[in-house]
Design an enzyme around this catalytic site. Structure first.
Site, PDB file in Angstrom:
ATOM      1  N   ARG A  86      52.349  47.118  48.709  1.00 36.30           N
ATOM      2  CA  ARG A  86      53.280  47.686  47.748  1.00 36.30           C
ATOM      3  C   ARG A  86      54.338  46.817  47.032  1.00 36.30           C
ATOM      4  O   ARG A  86      55.024  46.012  47.971  1.00 36.30           O
ATOM      5  CB  ARG A  86      54.045  48.987  48.361  1.00 36.30           C
ATOM      6  CG  ARG A  86      52.974  49.842  48.599  1.00 36.30           C
ATOM      7  CD  ARG A  86      53.285  51.297  49.014  1.00 36.30           C
ATOM      8  NE  ARG A  86      52.333  52.025  49.570  1.00 36.30           N
ATOM      9  CZ  ARG A  86      51.392  52.609  49.018  1.00 36.30           C
ATOM     10  NH1 ARG A  86      51.530  52.706  47.589  1.00 36.30           N
ATOM     11  NH2 ARG A  86      50.300  53.315  49.648  1.00 36.30           N
ATOM     12  N   ASP A  87      54.685  46.960  45.990  1.00 34.41           N
ATOM     13  CA  ASP A  87      55.480  46.125  45.122  1.00 34.41           C
ATOM     14  C   ASP A  87      56.888  46.349  45.704  1.00 34.41           C
ATOM     15  O   ASP A  87      57.369  47.777  45.755  1.00 34.41           O
ATOM     16  CB  ASP A  87      55.538  46.235  43.726  1.00 34.41           C
ATOM     17  CG  ASP A  87      56.125  44.894  42.973  1.00 34.41           C
ATOM     18  OD1 ASP A  87      55.517  44.328  42.290  1.00 34.41           O
ATOM     19  OD2 ASP A  87      57.418  44.876  42.825  1.00 34.41           O
ATOM     20  N   ILE A  88      57.748  45.330  45.986  1.00 37.41           N
ATOM     21  CA  ILE A  88      59.204  45.836  46.596  1.00 37.41           C
ATOM     22  C   ILE A  88      60.000  46.291  45.400  1.00 37.41           C
ATOM     23  O   ILE A  88      61.005  46.826  45.894  1.00 37.41           O
ATOM     24  CB  ILE A  88      59.684  44.296  47.010  1.00 37.41           C
ATOM     25  CG1 ILE A  88      60.701  44.421  48.216  1.00 37.41           C
ATOM     26  CG2 ILE A  88      60.192  43.447  45.950  1.00 37.41           C
ATOM     27  CD1 ILE A  88      61.181  43.108  48.864  1.00 37.41           C
ATOM     28  N   ASN A 148      49.783  39.133  34.699  1.00 37.16           N
ATOM     29  CA  ASN A 148      50.837  38.145  34.098  1.00 37.16           C
ATOM     30  C   ASN A 148      50.496  36.854  34.304  1.00 37.16           C
ATOM     31  O   ASN A 148      50.134  36.373  35.342  1.00 37.16           O
ATOM     32  CB  ASN A 148      52.437  38.367  34.550  1.00 37.16           C
ATOM     33  CG  ASN A 148      52.620  40.050  34.174  1.00 37.16           C
ATOM     34  OD1 ASN A 148      52.109  40.532  33.304  1.00 37.16           O
ATOM     35  ND2 ASN A 148      53.439  40.383  35.015  1.00 37.16           N
ATOM     36  N   VAL A 203      56.095  35.225  40.083  1.00 37.44           N
ATOM     37  CA  VAL A 203      55.595  34.461  41.314  1.00 37.44           C
ATOM     38  C   VAL A 203      54.323  33.671  40.989  1.00 37.44           C
ATOM     39  O   VAL A 203      53.119  34.064  40.724  1.00 37.44           O
ATOM     40  CB  VAL A 203      55.261  35.476  42.447  1.00 37.44           C
ATOM     41  CG1 VAL A 203      54.693  34.965  43.601  1.00 37.44           C
ATOM     42  CG2 VAL A 203      56.391  36.607  42.664  1.00 37.44           C
ATOM     43  N   HIS A 222      48.237  37.162  41.096  1.00 37.87           N
ATOM     44  CA  HIS A 222      48.151  38.468  41.684  1.00 37.87           C
ATOM     45  C   HIS A 222      48.009  39.526  40.389  1.00 37.87           C
ATOM     46  O   HIS A 222      48.159  39.417  39.526  1.00 37.87           O
ATOM     47  CB  HIS A 222      49.478  38.863  42.188  1.00 37.87           C
ATOM     48  CG  HIS A 222      50.684  38.394  41.428  1.00 37.87           C
ATOM     49  ND1 HIS A 222      51.015  37.082  41.100  1.00 37.87           N
ATOM     50  CD2 HIS A 222      51.321  39.138  40.567  1.00 37.87           C
ATOM     51  CE1 HIS A 222      52.136  37.405  40.386  1.00 37.87           C
ATOM     52  NE2 HIS A 222      52.381  38.619  39.951  1.00 37.87           N
ATOM     53  N   HIS A 277      48.505  43.314  39.169  1.00 37.24           N
ATOM     54  CA  HIS A 277      49.530  44.632  39.443  1.00 37.24           C
ATOM     55  C   HIS A 277      48.721  46.081  39.288  1.00 37.24           C
ATOM     56  O   HIS A 277      48.055  46.045  38.118  1.00 37.24           O
ATOM     57  CB  HIS A 277      50.763  44.632  38.394  1.00 37.24           C
ATOM     58  CG  HIS A 277      51.476  43.559  38.716  1.00 37.24           C
ATOM     59  ND1 HIS A 277      53.004  43.698  39.054  1.00 37.24           N
ATOM     60  CD2 HIS A 277      51.455  42.481  38.046  1.00 37.24           C
ATOM     61  CE1 HIS A 277      53.355  42.603  39.172  1.00 37.24           C
ATOM     62  NE2 HIS A 277      52.690  41.770  38.574  1.00 37.24           N
TER      63      HIS A 277
HETATM   64  P1  AMP Z   1      55.069  38.658  38.531  1.00 42.79           P
HETATM   65  O1  AMP Z   1      55.952  39.253  37.380  1.00 42.79           O
HETATM   66  O2  AMP Z   1      53.727  39.087  37.563  1.00 42.79           O
HETATM   67  O3  AMP Z   1      55.005  37.356  38.831  1.00 42.79           O
HETATM   68  O4  AMP Z   1      54.936  39.803  39.613  1.00 42.79           O
HETATM   69  C1  AMP Z   1      55.795  39.667  40.788  1.00 42.79           C
HETATM   70  C2  AMP Z   1      55.815  40.884  41.404  1.00 42.79           C
HETATM   71  O5  AMP Z   1      56.127  40.452  42.634  1.00 42.79           O
HETATM   72  C3  AMP Z   1      56.868  41.720  41.053  1.00 42.79           C
HETATM   73  O6  AMP Z   1      56.701  42.906  40.642  1.00 42.79           O
HETATM   74  C4  AMP Z   1      57.993  41.585  42.250  1.00 42.79           C
HETATM   75  O7  AMP Z   1      58.802  43.008  42.398  1.00 42.79           O
HETATM   76  C5  AMP Z   1      57.195  41.484  43.347  1.00 42.79           C
HETATM   77  N1  AMP Z   1      57.424  40.822  44.628  1.00 42.79           N
HETATM   78  C6  AMP Z   1      58.120  39.848  44.792  1.00 42.79           C
HETATM   79  N2  AMP Z   1      58.712  39.523  46.145  1.00 42.79           N
HETATM   80  C7  AMP Z   1      57.874  40.465  46.692  1.00 42.79           C
HETATM   81  C8  AMP Z   1      57.701  40.888  48.061  1.00 42.79           C
HETATM   82  N3  AMP Z   1      58.533  40.129  48.969  1.00 42.79           N
HETATM   83  N4  AMP Z   1      57.016  41.817  48.506  1.00 42.79           N
HETATM   84  C9  AMP Z   1      56.714  42.764  47.321  1.00 42.79           C
HETATM   85  N5  AMP Z   1      56.542  42.523  46.039  1.00 42.79           N
HETATM   86  C10 AMP Z   1      57.155  41.423  45.802  1.00 42.79           C
END
Ligand code: AMP
Ligand code: ZN
Length: 113
Positions: free
Chosen positions: A28-30, A86, A95, A99, A101
């Protein structure tokens, strides 16, 4: 490596994991953008969609198939959902570890970007 998702893969930082196997982890997204917001990653560090190799095609197919399956499990498949990748700075990638979403559980914006 200083990659937050590699740290999740290594178990160095915790995550709310909803699925894992030898190749993939989903958690789950944080900072959820919708009632359901799951991040699906390969265990292998691929920096971005732009860095994909021909030999990663099967893995990407598995990532997408898992999004479909999790959408069913989360109860959002019937109403609809969105799967987003993204890529790069202007694509909103924060990140640098490939990945997907999986987002749903509410009416999403009609705009893609
Ligand atoms: P992006 O902008 O596509 O790189 O998305 C990165 C996603 O990772 C964002 O929606 C963040 O909220 C999520 N995220 C970053 N760190 C964590 C974490 N430790 N656990 C869960 N989700 C994370
Ligand atoms: Zn990584």
């Amino acid at each position: 490596m200083d990659c937050i998702f590699c740290k999740i893969v290594a178990g160095e930082i915790p995550s709310d994991t909803v699925y894992q196997d030898e190749e993939i982890i989903a958690f789950r997204d944080i900072n959820p953008q919708a009632p359901v917001h799951i991040v699906i990653i390969p265990r292998k560090h691929i920096p971005s969609l732009d860095q994909l190799k021909e030999s990663d095609s099967a893995l990407v197919g598995r990532l997408v198939t898992l999004a479909n399956r999790l959408a069913k499990e989360e109860g959002i498949a019937d109403k609809g959902y969105r799967v987003v990748i993204n890529c790069g700075k202007e694509g909103g990638q924060l990140v640098p570890h490939l990945h997907l979403h999986l987002v749903g559980g509410r009416r999403l914006s009609d705009q893609v970007g």
